[in-house]
Design an enzyme around this catalytic site. Structure first.
Site, PDB file in Angstrom:
ATOM      1  CB  SER A   1      -8.810  -7.497   9.651  1.00  0.00           C
ATOM      2  OG  SER A   1      -6.920  -8.158  10.084  1.00  0.00           O
TER       3      SER A   1
ATOM      4  NE  ARG B   1      -2.459  -1.019   3.762  1.00  0.00           N
ATOM      5  CZ  ARG B   1      -2.701  -1.387   4.327  1.00  0.00           C
ATOM      6  NH1 ARG B   1      -4.997  -0.862   4.662  1.00  0.00           N
ATOM      7  NH2 ARG B   1      -2.563  -1.142   6.200  1.00  0.00           N
TER       8      ARG B   1
ATOM      9  CG  ASP C   1       1.459  -0.078   5.220  1.00  0.00           C
ATOM     10  OD1 ASP C   1       0.264  -0.667   6.079  1.00  0.00           O
ATOM     11  OD2 ASP C   1       1.198  -0.717   4.007  1.00  0.00           O
ATOM     12  CG  ASP C   2      -3.366   1.421   7.740  1.00  0.00           C
ATOM     13  OD1 ASP C   2      -2.615   0.882   9.480  1.00  0.00           O
ATOM     14  OD2 ASP C   2      -4.696   0.621   7.543  1.00  0.00           O
TER      15      ASP C   2
ATOM     16  CG  HIS D   1       6.529  -8.650   7.693  1.00  0.00           C
ATOM     17  ND1 HIS D   1       6.337  -7.511   6.444  1.00  0.00           N
ATOM     18  CD2 HIS D   1       7.885  -7.704   7.533  1.00  0.00           C
ATOM     19  CE1 HIS D   1       7.162  -6.584   6.360  1.00  0.00           C
ATOM     20  NE2 HIS D   1       7.690  -7.192   6.886  1.00  0.00           N
TER      21      HIS D   1
ATOM     22  CG  ASP E   1      -3.860  -9.284  16.026  1.00  0.00           C
ATOM     23  OD1 ASP E   1      -3.916 -10.318  15.698  1.00  0.00           O
ATOM     24  OD2 ASP E   1      -5.150  -8.391  15.326  1.00  0.00           O
TER      25      ASP E   1
END
Length: 302
Positions: A245, A33, A135-136, A112, A214
């Protein structure tokens, strides 16, 4: 639409309260992204006080070789401490009940994260803490002061295992005081800090999962009865309506878009006072607040 990135503060309110090493690295997990990543990096760099850039080295870990993502990362090369590269190697192991190919993104993501956290701590023995981000995310103007002081609290309070900029219940209609810090038993993620000590513990115990990292952070084998610090008003905001997700953006629109991002820097030096006394004192204050609260029916609240 999501709010624009928060403006940067002029400086930290009290630089003397930095952790003893004076360095807290930030790790961004990236895949494909590129436009989101660019906005996230710009938001982070904009929130770091100009005279303390070296106190918050920025690390980006890229999965795969998506050309546009690579170009974005390289465009910030002078601002990065390290550009990590991750390639997923499938060992064939699966968690029971999640063997199908539709779950593979969660295996890749968890692998990762594990790689990137370890590689970040390996960069320098002086890295005692690490802020992990997707990254958001946009960050609040006092994001770094909050984590600077949270690092001190994590080091002193054994009843805590992480600190996060994210409050799952941080919708505008549900929050009020941007100065309040709370404790939660449910790992929040989305802009969170762990210590080298915790990562060493997870590595030693072999509790990092194959998938759903998580969820594993919420399980007893990692949490061990400890809590995570969170602000009442979020210091991070996720603008990514599409991802592993998400379900066509519906989940984001219903639960994440209404989140309130703090807009004005707060005197986070009070964080040390608000968290003093550890779990016992926090529970005592919480019980007192509940006892003094007014009682209303659901009908009255609606």
């Amino acid at each position: 639409p999501p709010p624009p990135p928060a403006p940067a503060p002029a400086s930290l309110a009290n630089p003397a309260l930095l952790p003893s090493t004076g360095v807290i690295p930030i790790l961004i997990i990236a895949y494909n992204r590129h436009d989101h990543l660019k906005r996230t990096i710009e938001s982070i760099l904009g929130a770091i006080p100009s005279k303390q850039q070296s106190s918050f080295p920025l690390i980006v870990s890229q999965q795969g070789a998506h050309p546009q993502t690579t170009n974005v990362i390289q465009s910030f090369s002078s601002k990065l401490a390290r550009h990590l590269h991750f390639t997923y190697h499938d060992n064939g192991k699966r968690q029971k009940g999640y063997e199908g190919n539709s779950w593979m993104s969660y295996y890749k993501m968890t692998s990762h994260y594990g790689y990137a956290i370890q590689a970040s701590f390996d960069i320098s023995p002086d890295y005692a803490h690490l802020i992990v981000m997707e990254d958001d995310l946009d960050v609040a103007p006092d994001f770094f002061e909050y984590f600077t002081l949270a690092a001190r609290v994590l080091d002193k309070d054994p009843s805590l295992y992480c600190a996060s900029a994210w409050n799952d219940n941080g919708m505008s209609a549900l929050v009020k005081d941007p100065r309040v810090v709370r404790r939660t038993d449910v790992f929040p993620g989305l802009g969170w800090m762990l210590t080298r000590k915790l990562w060493s513990e997870i590595s030693r115990d072999g509790t990092w999962p194959l998938a759903f990292w998580d969820e594993a952070m919420r399980e007893p084998q990692i949490r061990k009865g400890r809590a995570c610090l969170i602000p009442e008003v979020n210091r991070a905001y996720t603008f990514g309506s599409q991802g592993s997700s998400q379900t066509g953006g519906r989940w984001w629109k219903k639960f994440l878009q209404p989140i309130r991002l703090n807009e004005r820097p707060q005197p986070w030096s009070s964080l040390l006072n608000m968290t003093s006394g550890g779990k016992h004192e926090y529970d005592r204050r919480l019980r007192r607040a509940l006892q003094e609260a007014e009682s209303h029916t659901i009908e009255e609240a609606l």
